[in-house]
Enzyme design. Structure first.
Site, PDB file in Angstrom:
ATOM      1  N   ASP A 121      -3.362   0.308  -2.002  1.00 56.34           N
ATOM      2  CA  ASP A 121      -4.206  -0.428  -1.067  1.00 56.34           C
ATOM      3  C   ASP A 121      -5.022   0.175  -0.248  1.00 56.34           C
ATOM      4  OD1 ASP A 121      -2.383  -2.321  -2.446  1.00 56.34           O
ATOM      5  OD2 ASP A 121      -1.782  -3.244  -0.373  1.00 56.34           O
ATOM      6  N   ASP A 122      -5.964  -0.552   0.410  1.00 61.82           N
ATOM      7  CA  ASP A 122      -6.644  -0.194   1.577  1.00 61.82           C
ATOM      8  C   ASP A 122      -7.922   0.969   1.169  1.00 61.82           C
ATOM      9  OD1 ASP A 122      -4.821  -1.536   2.957  1.00 61.82           O
ATOM     10  OD2 ASP A 122      -4.013   0.084   3.978  1.00 61.82           O
TER      11      ASP A 122
ATOM     12  N   HIS B 281      -8.387  -7.195  -1.443  1.00 61.31           N
ATOM     13  CA  HIS B 281      -7.364  -7.184  -0.241  1.00 61.31           C
ATOM     14  C   HIS B 281      -7.751  -7.732   0.991  1.00 61.31           C
ATOM     15  CE1 HIS B 281      -3.463  -5.465   1.241  1.00 61.31           C
ATOM     16  NE2 HIS B 281      -4.300  -4.210   1.970  1.00 61.31           N
TER      17      HIS B 281
ATOM     18  N   HIS C 101      -8.725  -6.695   6.480  1.00 67.76           N
ATOM     19  CA  HIS C 101      -7.482  -6.161   6.284  1.00 67.76           C
ATOM     20  C   HIS C 101      -6.832  -6.936   7.737  1.00 67.76           C
ATOM     21  CE1 HIS C 101      -3.925  -3.585   6.293  1.00 67.76           C
ATOM     22  NE2 HIS C 101      -4.153  -3.426   5.062  1.00 67.76           N
TER      23      HIS C 101
ATOM     24  N   HIS D  97      -0.728   3.650  -1.245  1.00 69.36           N
ATOM     25  CA  HIS D  97      -1.900   3.719  -0.632  1.00 69.36           C
ATOM     26  C   HIS D  97      -2.713   4.823  -1.101  1.00 69.36           C
ATOM     27  CE1 HIS D  97       0.223   0.825   1.802  1.00 69.36           C
ATOM     28  NE2 HIS D  97      -0.868   0.339   2.439  1.00 69.36           N
TER      29      HIS D  97
END
Length: 308
Positions: A123-124, A175, A179, A274
């Site tokens: 993620d991210d 995503h 965020h 991540h």
């Protein structure tokens, strides 16, 4: 009369001598050209025709690391297998062998499919070319695929990093743009957060994501609704690496990540990680540990997604 004949004979001898002297030079030129052509051909065959220099450019890094193999997937297990003999721009056809249950675990659709699988996710991102390349190098080493769930604002800042992930044949997930927690936002705001990412990813890579993970695992009913309307499979995770809780100064982060994942590990685990330096450092050991425990890495393409 004798003088004229002698002059003619002398002239003929001089012409013959000149022609004889010119022939070796012409032959030498021809031989040099043939040798040069042969050396060029040899260098091309050996891959020596073009010199490449190291670079930190994201786009060039993606190209250097990039499509040297085409991934195929076995319909029975979803485990990816590299086939370097196929054209690099071909797309593998993957059977939809798995689906996600209500706990977001990967579950076989029929008997005979491998149950002891895990889904890898990051993620991210996208954040840094060096880190992305290292992660994908390790994934390639283990013949694994992972979903890279990206944020729109990061893609806008560095579209070349998204292209790098795409060019290296790893699936891209949505995503959200900023965020933010979506579950308490209006439907209009959630649509903007999700659909803006769909648009920028398509503009950058030519493909739209089919997986959606809400930030903080909190999308709410409206997040599920908007995801489904866009043909996205909504998911959170079932195993957390807890890499996001770690600090740069914390010791033994690799061991902590291994412990966090293996203690929660079960067939069908949907593992959340991540794009972080310590996760990157732990990844090879983690995938090796999973393989030692008999787990295979499910190809995200083999997971059913809803029709839009």
């Amino acid at each position: 009369m004798g003088t004229k004949t002698a002059a003619i004979l002398l002239t003929a001898c001089l012409l013959l001598s000149a022609c004889t002297a010119a022939k070796p030079e012409s032959a030498a030129t021809s031989n040099n050209q043939t040798q040069a052509t042969s050396e060029t051909s040899d260098n091309t065959d050996k891959g020596q025709g073009t010199a490449s220099s190291p670079t930190n450019s994201s786009e060039q890094a993606g190209s250097n690391h990039g499509n040297n193999s085409t991934a195929q997937t076995t319909p029975q297990t979803g485990k990816t297998v590299a086939d370097s003999n196929e054209a690099t721009n071909s797309t593998a056809t993957v059977n939809k062998t798995y689906h996600l249950d209500k706990a977001y675990n990967v579950v076989p659709n029929q008997q005979g499919a491998e149950k002891k699988v895990v889904l890898l996710t990051f993620d991210d991102g996208p954040k840094e070319a060096v880190m992305i390349n290292k992660i994908i190098d390790i994934l390639d080493k283990h013949k694994a695929k992972a979903i890279f769930f990206v944020n729109g604002y990061r893609v806008k800042e560095h579209p070349e990093l998204l292209k790098l992930i795409h060019d290296r044949r790893q699936p891209i997930g949505n995503h959200s743009w900023d965020h933010i927690v979506l579950k308490n936002k209006s439907e209009a705001e959630v649509k903007k957060q999700i659909e803006s990412v769909q648009k920028i990813v398509e503009e950058t890579t030519g493909q739209t994501p089919v997986f959606f993970r809400p930030p903080h695992g909190a999308g709410g009913d409206v997040g599920r609704k908007v995801a489904k309307e866009n043909g996205l499979l909504y998911m959170t995770w079932s195993v957390g690496s807890l890499d996001w809780t770690m600090k740069k100064s914390q010791p033994n982060k690799t061991d902590a990540i291994l412990k966090n994942v293996t203690e929660q590990l079960h067939p069908g685990s949907n593992i959340l990680m991540h794009e972080l330096p310590w996760t990157t450092e732990a990844l090879d050991s983690l995938l090796t540990r999973l393989e030692q425990k008999g787990y295979q890495f499910v190809d995200p393409q083999s997971i059913e997604v809803p029709a839009s």
